[in-house]
Enzyme design. Sequence first.
Site, PDB file in Angstrom:
ATOM      1  N   GLN A  93       0.852  -1.203   0.000  1.00 22.81           N
ATOM      2  CA  GLN A  93       0.000   0.000   0.000  1.00 22.81           C
ATOM      3  C   GLN A  93       0.880   1.242   0.000  1.00 22.81           C
ATOM      4  O   GLN A  93       1.747   1.400   0.871  1.00 22.81           O
ATOM      5  CB  GLN A  93      -0.932   0.021   1.219  1.00 22.81           C
ATOM      6  CG  GLN A  93      -1.886   1.210   1.182  1.00 22.81           C
ATOM      7  CD  GLN A  93      -2.860   1.252   2.362  1.00 22.81           C
ATOM      8  OE1 GLN A  93      -2.826   0.395   3.239  1.00 22.81           O
ATOM      9  NE2 GLN A  93      -3.716   2.255   2.367  1.00 22.81           N
ATOM     10  N   SER A  94       0.667   2.106  -0.995  1.00 18.39           N
ATOM     11  CA  SER A  94       1.477   3.326  -1.108  1.00 18.39           C
ATOM     12  C   SER A  94       0.650   4.594  -0.974  1.00 18.39           C
ATOM     13  O   SER A  94       1.210   5.671  -0.757  1.00 18.39           O
ATOM     14  CB  SER A  94       2.231   3.337  -2.445  1.00 18.39           C
ATOM     15  OG  SER A  94       1.323   3.315  -3.515  1.00 18.39           O
ATOM     16  N   VAL A  95      -0.663   4.501  -1.138  1.00 22.20           N
ATOM     17  CA  VAL A  95      -1.544   5.662  -0.955  1.00 22.20           C
ATOM     18  C   VAL A  95      -2.483   5.336   0.211  1.00 22.20           C
ATOM     19  O   VAL A  95      -3.225   4.342   0.169  1.00 22.20           O
ATOM     20  CB  VAL A  95      -2.357   5.970  -2.234  1.00 22.20           C
ATOM     21  CG1 VAL A  95      -3.320   7.129  -1.979  1.00 22.20           C
ATOM     22  CG2 VAL A  95      -1.434   6.284  -3.401  1.00 22.20           C
ATOM     23  N   HIS A  99      -8.512   1.969  -1.356  1.00 23.94           N
ATOM     24  CA  HIS A  99      -8.785   1.829  -2.787  1.00 23.94           C
ATOM     25  C   HIS A  99      -8.809   0.362  -3.165  1.00 23.94           C
ATOM     26  O   HIS A  99      -7.995  -0.426  -2.695  1.00 23.94           O
ATOM     27  CB  HIS A  99      -7.752   2.583  -3.637  1.00 23.94           C
ATOM     28  CG  HIS A  99      -6.329   2.309  -3.257  1.00 23.94           C
ATOM     29  ND1 HIS A  99      -5.730   2.889  -2.168  1.00 23.94           N
ATOM     30  CD2 HIS A  99      -5.392   1.527  -3.826  1.00 23.94           C
ATOM     31  CE1 HIS A  99      -4.475   2.474  -2.076  1.00 23.94           C
ATOM     32  NE2 HIS A  99      -4.249   1.627  -3.067  1.00 23.94           N
TER      33      HIS A  99
HETATM   34  P1  5GP Z   1      -1.303   0.927  -3.680  1.00 28.12           P
HETATM   35  O1  5GP Z   1       0.126   0.680  -4.041  1.00 28.12           O
HETATM   36  O2  5GP Z   1      -1.439   1.886  -2.528  1.00 28.12           O
HETATM   37  O3  5GP Z   1      -2.108  -0.335  -3.461  1.00 28.12           O
HETATM   38  O4  5GP Z   1      -1.965   1.580  -4.949  1.00 28.12           O
HETATM   39  C1  5GP Z   1      -1.887   2.953  -5.212  1.00 28.12           C
HETATM   40  C2  5GP Z   1      -2.109   3.118  -6.687  1.00 28.12           C
HETATM   41  O5  5GP Z   1      -2.385   4.485  -6.925  1.00 28.12           O
HETATM   42  C3  5GP Z   1      -0.913   2.729  -7.543  1.00 28.12           C
HETATM   43  O6  5GP Z   1      -1.283   1.704  -8.442  1.00 28.12           O
HETATM   44  C4  5GP Z   1      -0.544   4.035  -8.242  1.00 28.12           C
HETATM   45  O7  5GP Z   1      -0.130   3.848  -9.581  1.00 28.12           O
HETATM   46  C5  5GP Z   1      -1.834   4.830  -8.159  1.00 28.12           C
HETATM   47  N1  5GP Z   1      -1.664   6.265  -8.144  1.00 28.12           N
HETATM   48  C6  5GP Z   1      -0.782   6.982  -7.376  1.00 28.12           C
HETATM   49  N2  5GP Z   1      -0.917   8.287  -7.599  1.00 28.12           N
HETATM   50  C7  5GP Z   1      -1.905   8.427  -8.510  1.00 28.12           C
HETATM   51  C8  5GP Z   1      -2.503   9.567  -9.156  1.00 28.12           C
HETATM   52  O8  5GP Z   1      -2.148  10.728  -8.917  1.00 28.12           O
HETATM   53  N3  5GP Z   1      -3.488   9.321 -10.051  1.00 28.12           N
HETATM   54  C9  5GP Z   1      -3.912   8.052 -10.329  1.00 28.12           C
HETATM   55  N4  5GP Z   1      -4.894   7.924 -11.230  1.00 28.12           N
HETATM   56  N5  5GP Z   1      -3.381   6.961  -9.757  1.00 28.12           N
HETATM   57  C10 5GP Z   1      -2.385   7.145  -8.856  1.00 28.12           C
END
Ligand code: 5GP
Length: 113
Positions: A93-95, A99
């Site tokens: 998880q990076s955001v 989601h």
């Molecule tokens: P995680 O790694 O947290 O499960 O998923 C975060 C997702 O958010 C990643 O796949 C990354 O590419 C996407 N993401 C990060 N910043 C943005 C953004 O500004 N716009 C969009 N549409 N996607 C983003």
Amino acid sequence: MDCIFCGIVDRSLPAELLHEGEHIVAFRDITPQAPTHVLIVPRQHIDSVAELEGAHGEMLSEMILAANTIAQQEGIGDAGYRLVFNCGRAAGQSVDHVHLHLLGGRKLGWPPG
Ligand code: 5GP
Ligand code: ZN
């Protein structure tokens, strides 16, 4: 609060929106990992799936039903697709705004990396 997904939800940041519901918004991932890579997010800011409670049930069902509808619209409903919540850093998880990833349009490997 400085949250990218809250910015997309309130339209102060750009994104390719695919769907808007009462509790959720769906848009294309900016770094797609598959031909279809869509993020379904709650309008409400919640850091992580680990913080969800029973009261979020309606929102959660809306997320999954939207993912199913978008998968059909993207033409991957019959071939198959994957729905993923990454929860915490070890899971990738990076955001820190809940989601649901909808991934499809190619053969997806298992187990994930
Ligand atoms: P995680 O790694 O947290 O499960 O998923 C975060 C997702 O958010 C990643 O796949 C990354 O590419 C996407 N993401 C990060 N910043 C943005 C953004 O500004 N716009 C969009 N549409 N996607 C983003
Ligand atoms: Zn947020």
